[in-house]
Every structure is written in C-alpha cells, then in structure tokens.
Design an enzyme around this catalytic site. Structure first.
Site, PDB file in Angstrom:
ATOM      1  N   ARG A 184       0.847  -1.058  -0.012  1.00  0.00           N
ATOM      2  CA  ARG A 184       0.040   0.151   0.148  1.00  0.00           C
ATOM      3  C   ARG A 184       0.903   1.333   0.155  1.00  0.00           C
ATOM      4  NH1 ARG A 184      -3.028  -2.853   3.857  1.00  0.00           N
ATOM      5  NH2 ARG A 184      -4.846  -3.708   2.856  1.00  0.00           N
ATOM      6  N   LYS A 203       2.494  11.722 -11.056  1.00  0.00           N
ATOM      7  CA  LYS A 203       1.559  10.645 -11.935  1.00  0.00           C
ATOM      8  C   LYS A 203       2.590   9.455 -12.244  1.00  0.00           C
ATOM      9  CE  LYS A 203      -1.544  14.044 -14.502  1.00  0.00           C
ATOM     10  NZ  LYS A 203      -1.875  14.521 -15.948  1.00  0.00           N
ATOM     11  N   GLU A 255       8.997  20.191 -24.269  1.00  0.00           N
ATOM     12  CA  GLU A 255       8.200  20.496 -23.059  1.00  0.00           C
ATOM     13  C   GLU A 255       8.844  21.863 -22.400  1.00  0.00           C
ATOM     14  OE1 GLU A 255       5.868  18.834 -22.087  1.00  0.00           O
ATOM     15  OE2 GLU A 255       5.637  17.022 -23.230  1.00  0.00           O
ATOM     16  N   LYS A 284       6.550  23.552 -13.088  1.00  0.00           N
ATOM     17  CA  LYS A 284       5.675  22.270 -13.133  1.00  0.00           C
ATOM     18  C   LYS A 284       5.446  22.439 -11.655  1.00  0.00           C
ATOM     19  CE  LYS A 284       4.376  17.925 -13.916  1.00  0.00           C
ATOM     20  NZ  LYS A 284       4.282  16.787 -14.749  1.00  0.00           N
ATOM     21  N   GLU A 290      -5.517  17.294 -10.340  1.00  0.00           N
ATOM     22  CA  GLU A 290      -6.057  17.650 -11.558  1.00  0.00           C
ATOM     23  C   GLU A 290      -7.746  17.869 -11.489  1.00  0.00           C
ATOM     24  OE1 GLU A 290      -3.886  16.193 -15.077  1.00  0.00           O
ATOM     25  OE2 GLU A 290      -5.724  15.699 -15.682  1.00  0.00           O
ATOM     26  N   ARG A 295      -4.091  22.098 -13.618  1.00  0.00           N
ATOM     27  CA  ARG A 295      -2.960  21.194 -13.917  1.00  0.00           C
ATOM     28  C   ARG A 295      -3.157  20.846 -15.457  1.00  0.00           C
ATOM     29  NH1 ARG A 295      -0.083  16.351 -10.519  1.00  0.00           N
ATOM     30  NH2 ARG A 295       1.265  15.692 -12.499  1.00  0.00           N
ATOM     31  N   ASN A 352      -1.031  20.248 -20.373  1.00  0.00           N
ATOM     32  CA  ASN A 352      -1.193  19.624 -21.622  1.00  0.00           C
ATOM     33  C   ASN A 352      -1.334  20.411 -22.934  1.00  0.00           C
ATOM     34  OD1 ASN A 352      -1.253  16.992 -20.481  1.00  0.00           O
ATOM     35  ND2 ASN A 352      -3.320  17.227 -20.167  1.00  0.00           N
ATOM     36  N   HIS A 364      -1.029  18.961 -26.259  1.00  0.00           N
ATOM     37  CA  HIS A 364      -1.083  17.380 -26.083  1.00  0.00           C
ATOM     38  C   HIS A 364      -2.125  16.799 -26.835  1.00  0.00           C
ATOM     39  CE1 HIS A 364       2.230  18.299 -23.669  1.00  0.00           C
ATOM     40  NE2 HIS A 364       2.565  16.892 -23.228  1.00  0.00           N
ATOM     41  N   HIS A 401      -1.242  14.068 -28.970  1.00  0.00           N
ATOM     42  CA  HIS A 401      -1.855  12.552 -28.885  1.00  0.00           C
ATOM     43  C   HIS A 401      -2.531  12.066 -30.161  1.00  0.00           C
ATOM     44  CE1 HIS A 401      -1.730  13.280 -24.223  1.00  0.00           C
ATOM     45  NE2 HIS A 401      -0.814  12.722 -24.626  1.00  0.00           N
ATOM     46  N   HIS A 450       7.573  11.831 -28.480  1.00  0.00           N
ATOM     47  CA  HIS A 450       6.670  12.517 -27.941  1.00  0.00           C
ATOM     48  C   HIS A 450       6.822  13.823 -28.015  1.00  0.00           C
ATOM     49  CE1 HIS A 450       3.414  13.386 -25.208  1.00  0.00           C
ATOM     50  NE2 HIS A 450       4.478  14.196 -24.380  1.00  0.00           N
TER      51      HIS A 450
HETATM   52  N1  GLY Z   1       2.228  15.661 -17.915  1.00  0.00           N
HETATM   53  C1  GLY Z   1       1.325  16.540 -17.413  1.00  0.00           C
HETATM   54  C2  GLY Z   1       1.103  16.371 -15.913  1.00  0.00           C
HETATM   55  O1  GLY Z   1       2.099  15.986 -15.208  1.00  0.00           O
HETATM   56  O2  GLY Z   1       0.075  16.856 -15.368  1.00  0.00           O
END
Ligand code: GLY
Length: 374
Positions: A134, A156, A198, A240, A250, A255, A259, A262, A266, A279
């Site tokens: 956990r 993430k 980026e 960031k 998010e 957040r 993107n 993106h 994508h 990417h």
């Molecule tokens: N790469 C987008 C984020 O971390 O939210």
C-alpha cells in the site's frame, strides 16, 4: 513552490509544496557522487534501497549509485533490477514482475524505490512503489530531458493497457527528485531535442521571461552547454512545481494547462504510428496547431505563433506534419479527456506566458488548422 541556488557549485533546489507530501527537486551538474547523501538527508531511516533502472543506463551510472551506497551507507542494503527500454515495459506483466521481485528481495514498508531512467521507468517504478504494501517511498532519478522537466515531477505514475496509454495508475508523490544534467551529454540528439519541446511549453504557458531567455539562449541549449541546460531545467521545474502545487490531482483544471499542445500531439502520435515521432516532436507540432487555432479564433497577440515557430525551429524541432490527416486525427481528438458533451476543448495561449481552457471549438476550424500545419 520556492527555489534556492547554491553558488559554490552549479546546483539549485525547487520545492514542490504539497503539505505533508512536499519534496525537493535537486538540480545539479556533475554531482552524482552527492546523490546518496541527498537521498539519506531526505530519507534518514533508509535501510533498503530498491533500485529500478532502465537497462540503457544500467552501466555505469547505476553502478556509481550502488557503489556510493556501499561506501557511504554501509547499513543500507541495495537491491537492483533493470527494465527493458521503451513504452512496452509500462505493462501489467512488468508491473507484476517488479512486485514479485520486491517480495523476493525481502522488501517491506521501510524499503525505498529508486527509479533511475526516463519517463517509462519513472511511471512504472512509481506505480510499483505506490502499490507494494500500500505504498513505499520513492525517489526519482530522471535521466532524459523529458523526464527531468515533466514526468518525474508531480506524482503521476502508471502503466498502459494494450489499447489505452496511462489507463491504470495512481497519484503518488516521490520523496525527492534528483537531477544531474550532465547525464544528458550522452543522450541521443533526437531524444534530447524532443525534451526541449516541453521546455518551450513552460515558456508559453507560464513564464514569459523564460520564453524570452529561451529565444536568446536556444543555441547554447541545443549545444547542451551545461549552465544553460541546468538553468532551463530549473525554470521548467519551477513552473511544473507551481502548477502541481496548485492542482495536485487535476481537480480544479489548473494542471490541465500542462497539456498545452497535447490534444493535437496525442492524435498525431496515434495516427502517425507510435515510434515514428518522439513524444516531444509530436508536442512541438501540437503546440504549433494549438497556437494557430488560437490565432484563427482571434485569441492571441499577432506575433505569438511566429515567435513560437521560430523558437521551436531554433530548437531543431518539427513545426509541420506533412502527413497530418484531419479525418484520422479528429476521431482521436474526440476521445480526449477534455471533450465535454461532444465539444472539443483546448488549452490555448492568450499571450506568451498565459493559456486558457477554450471550450466548444468548431471542428471545421480544427480541420483547417491541421491542414495549414502540413
Ligand atoms: N504531464 C502532465 C502532468 O504531469 O500533469
């Protein structure tokens, strides 16, 4: 989020402010030998390190970290395993293998996962850390520019399902992010340059002064001049960290500004075949499409698209996609998480350093923008 510089050696620290989940991003050049001290400072009760690395960086870099543990922290037991490079490793099978490996190594709640590699390793090892017993503490040691400025920061983590990228995962913040920009000197050109997309993104979405700095310093950056690279990583991580600090999971929509470009990217990746474009290359073209869309909608200053195009070109990134096919891209874009009630929504710039979520965008206009970016 705050940032501190140490003048004696090239290093700086950016704090990600998340209450009791706050952590530092340590950015340096040529300081790998200090990594173990930094890990022990952040996690003083460390007794078992589980180093999960990309096989491509297994030697000599990971070896150096293991040796440093042996020399400086004899009480720390170190287990190591490597993972095959590439997106294919972000799978349930590899996730399963790593969980069993931790069990076999005698891992317990006090063990700490150390992820050494690019975005694939960070996402996979982070999700393994989030899941075993956990939740284990973990440290990100990103070795690609893309991972340094984006995926290693913000918590993430996750893996892919066969037909759905990043579909399974968790928000699980690291205890520390350790970046040594010198490791980038051996990165293949295309991979390094694709990470710059980026970096440019942060200038457009959040930091006009940094965008201007990039316009002036694109050449040293492309040539991987150490101080320029370290500074660009620091500024990117500041942006960031700021955004993640405002909207960790998010939920407020803040957040989502990360993107920018993106939604197009994508769709480009899905229709041009993964692997053909990196990417960051797809993000570069996606940012061009997004800025053009903002221009067509009359939302931006006149010279924004031109300045962005020029900067991306200086960074040797693609700004057009000769094969772009709106008939293939639009259906993919309609499946984007930002689509609401069948209406396309995009993160679009209003000026350099500022973006908004723009809803109900006409599909015909999106089609025209794609065709103009060929
Ligand atoms: N790469 C987008 C984020 O971390 O939210």
């Amino acid at each position: 989020m705050n940032s501190e510089r140490s003048s004696s050696i090239s290093q700086s620290r950016v704090r990600v402010q998340l209450g009791d989940r706050s952590y530092d991003i340590q950015i340096s050049s040529g300081a790998i030998d200090q990594f173990v001290d930094l890990i022990l400072d952040a996690i003083p009760d460390l007794s078992h390190a589980l180093v999960i690395s990309d096989e491509a960086v297994e030697s000599p870099w990971v070896g150096q970290i293991k040796t440093a543990f042996d020399q400086k922290a004899t009480a720390v037991r170190v287990s190591g395993t490597s993972v095959r490079s590439g997106e294919v490793s972000k799978s349930i099978d590899e996730f399963n293998r790593l969980l069993k490996w931790i069990l076999a190594e005698g891992g317990d709640r006090k063990s700490v996962v150390i992820a050494v590699g690019g975005g694939v390793i960070g996402d996979l090892a982070g999700y393994v850390a989030a899941s075993f017993a956990r939740g284990l503490r973990f440290v990100q040691v990103p070795t690609t520019l893309l991972a340094m400025v984006d995926s290693s920061v913000g918590g993430k983590t996750g893996i892919n399902l066969p037909t759905a990228k990043n579909m399974v995962g968790a928000f699980w913040q690291p205890s520390l992010v350790l970046i040594d920009s010198d490791v980038l000197s051996t990165l293949p050109d295309r991979s390094y340059l694709s990470g710059l997309a980026e970096v440019v993104k942060y200038g457009v979405i959040d930091d006009a002064d940094f965008f201007q700095w990039l316009e002036i310093n694109a050449l040293p950056l492309v040539n991987r001049q150490s101080e320029a690279v370290r500074y660009a990583i620091e500024k990117s991580c500041q942006s960031k960290a700021r955004v993640v600090g405002e909207d960790e999971r998010e939920t407020s929509g803040r957040r989502a500004i990360l993107n920018y470009g993106h939604t197009f990217a994508h769709a480009i990746e899905a229709t041009c075949g993964y692997g053909k474009l990196l990417h960051g290359e797809a993000v570069s073209i996606g940012m061009e499409m997004a800025a053009r869309l903002a221009q067509e909608l009359g939302l931006v200053e006149d010279d924004l698209l031109q300045r962005q195009t020029r900067l991306l070109q200086k960074c040797r990134l693609p700004v057009v996609l000769p094969k772009a096919d709106p008939d293939q891209m639009l259906p993919v874009m309609m499946r984007d998480k930002k689509v609401e009630h069948g209406k396309l929504r995009f993160i679009l710039p209003s000026k350099i350093g500022s973006v908004d979520l723009v809803g109900d965008v006409d599909q015909q206009l999106v089609r025209e923008v794609i065709l103009k970016t060929r």
